[in-house]
Design a protein around this motif. Sequence first.
Motif, PDB file in Angstrom:
ATOM      1  N   ASP A   1       0.852  -1.078  -0.065  1.00  0.00           N
ATOM      2  CA  ASP A   1       0.066   0.104   0.005  1.00  0.00           C
ATOM      3  C   ASP A   1       1.073   1.221  -0.060  1.00  0.00           C
ATOM      4  OD1 ASP A   1      -1.544   2.217   1.092  1.00  0.00           O
ATOM      5  OD2 ASP A   1      -2.865   0.937   2.103  1.00  0.00           O
ATOM      6  N   ARG A   2       0.997   1.745  -1.122  1.00  0.00           N
ATOM      7  CA  ARG A   2       1.745   3.171  -1.042  1.00  0.00           C
ATOM      8  C   ARG A   2       1.316   4.319  -0.148  1.00  0.00           C
ATOM      9  NH1 ARG A   2      -0.239   2.491  -6.173  1.00  0.00           N
ATOM     10  NH2 ARG A   2       1.142   1.328  -7.646  1.00  0.00           N
ATOM     11  N   GLU A   3       0.096   4.198   0.286  1.00  0.00           N
ATOM     12  CA  GLU A   3      -0.043   5.447   1.322  1.00  0.00           C
ATOM     13  C   GLU A   3       0.425   5.108   2.658  1.00  0.00           C
ATOM     14  OE1 GLU A   3      -4.199   6.876   1.104  1.00  0.00           O
ATOM     15  OE2 GLU A   3      -4.008   6.940  -1.265  1.00  0.00           O
ATOM     16  N   ALA A   4       0.152   3.890   2.984  1.00  0.00           N
ATOM     17  CA  ALA A   4       0.520   3.396   4.275  1.00  0.00           C
ATOM     18  C   ALA A   4       2.106   3.228   4.324  1.00  0.00           C
ATOM     19  CB  ALA A   4      -0.043   2.008   4.605  1.00  0.00           C
ATOM     20  N   ALA A   5       2.591   2.772   3.270  1.00  0.00           N
ATOM     21  CA  ALA A   5       4.151   2.669   3.062  1.00  0.00           C
ATOM     22  C   ALA A   5       4.738   4.253   3.292  1.00  0.00           C
ATOM     23  CB  ALA A   5       4.578   2.221   1.665  1.00  0.00           C
ATOM     24  N   ALA A   6       4.179   5.273   2.747  1.00  0.00           N
ATOM     25  CA  ALA A   6       4.726   6.649   2.860  1.00  0.00           C
ATOM     26  C   ALA A   6       4.521   7.132   4.471  1.00  0.00           C
ATOM     27  CB  ALA A   6       3.788   7.481   2.030  1.00  0.00           C
ATOM     28  N   THR A   7       3.719   6.497   5.167  1.00  0.00           N
ATOM     29  CA  THR A   7       3.693   7.176   6.547  1.00  0.00           C
ATOM     30  C   THR A   7       4.408   6.004   7.568  1.00  0.00           C
ATOM     31  OG1 THR A   7       1.665   5.713   7.027  1.00  0.00           O
ATOM     32  CG2 THR A   7       1.764   8.094   6.190  1.00  0.00           C
ATOM     33  N   SER A   8       5.034   4.867   6.908  1.00  0.00           N
ATOM     34  CA  SER A   8       5.927   4.101   7.791  1.00  0.00           C
ATOM     35  C   SER A   8       7.137   4.528   7.846  1.00  0.00           C
ATOM     36  CB  SER A   8       5.792   2.823   7.077  1.00  0.00           C
ATOM     37  OG  SER A   8       6.743   2.687   6.035  1.00  0.00           O
ATOM     38  N   MET A   9       7.956   3.903   8.746  1.00  0.00           N
ATOM     39  CA  MET A   9       9.331   4.399   8.960  1.00  0.00           C
ATOM     40  C   MET A   9      10.214   4.067   8.135  1.00  0.00           C
ATOM     41  SD  MET A   9      10.857   0.983  11.196  1.00  0.00           S
ATOM     42  CE  MET A   9      12.400   0.706  10.663  1.00  0.00           C
ATOM     43  N   PHE A  10       9.787   3.613   6.742  1.00  0.00           N
ATOM     44  CA  PHE A  10      10.503   3.480   5.493  1.00  0.00           C
ATOM     45  C   PHE A  10      10.325   4.625   4.565  1.00  0.00           C
ATOM     46  CE2 PHE A  10       9.694  -1.000   7.001  1.00  0.00           C
ATOM     47  CZ  PHE A  10      11.100  -1.309   7.496  1.00  0.00           C
ATOM     48  N   GLY A  11       9.115   5.137   4.680  1.00  0.00           N
ATOM     49  CA  GLY A  11       8.677   6.404   3.848  1.00  0.00           C
ATOM     50  C   GLY A  11       8.418   5.978   2.572  1.00  0.00           C
ATOM     51  N   SER A  12       8.089   4.811   2.221  1.00  0.00           N
ATOM     52  CA  SER A  12       7.746   4.319   0.826  1.00  0.00           C
ATOM     53  C   SER A  12       7.874   2.792   0.843  1.00  0.00           C
ATOM     54  CB  SER A  12       8.496   4.819  -0.614  1.00  0.00           C
ATOM     55  OG  SER A  12      10.019   4.194  -0.200  1.00  0.00           O
ATOM     56  N   LEU A  13       7.158   2.426  -0.303  1.00  0.00           N
ATOM     57  CA  LEU A  13       7.070   1.022  -0.566  1.00  0.00           C
ATOM     58  C   LEU A  13       8.539   0.193  -0.502  1.00  0.00           C
ATOM     59  CD1 LEU A  13       4.718   0.304  -3.418  1.00  0.00           C
ATOM     60  CD2 LEU A  13       4.245  -0.355  -1.142  1.00  0.00           C
TER      61      LEU A  13
END
Length: 164
Positions: free
Chosen positions: A43-55
């Motif tokens: 999920d691009r949006e969830a990944a953007a808010t994760s500690m990784f900042g992207s997929l």
Amino acid sequence: MTRGMFFEELEEGAHYRSAGVTVTEESVIRFALEWDAQPFHVDREAAATSMFGSLISSGLQTILLTYRMYFQLALLEGTALAGLGIDDVRFLKPVRPGDTLYVDVTVAKLKPSSRPDRGVVTCRLETKNHGGETVLTMGLSALVARRPDGPANGGARSRGVRQP
């Protein structure tokens, strides 16, 4: 026809580099949907808010890509008898869509078997991205055939027959 090397043709410390493979967003999502469906893989949006900042690629996908690149080197094609294990897997940096990966393989240890027709080869694999950063390290051990005509297998040399 054997393309790979027999046990006695390998040398400790020998180094090999694979061809590269570029990780795509599609491959990251497709792999993760089937095997590791965490939000930062699919999920691009969830990944953007994760500690990784992207997929990012699943670590499992990175291991399998590493193995594929190692296998494509064909170092042991036709001579590998069995895989014995993968050890000390370490994920050092995330793999992102667009990264091109390659694998550096070093023959770390050669151990003759108690059976004269085989030996154990342990390799150290380092997967690096296009920037030269190490993203994954792991050890890989395999049971490898010895030359059928070699001294350890009762070949001509061990019988005292002169070789040209």
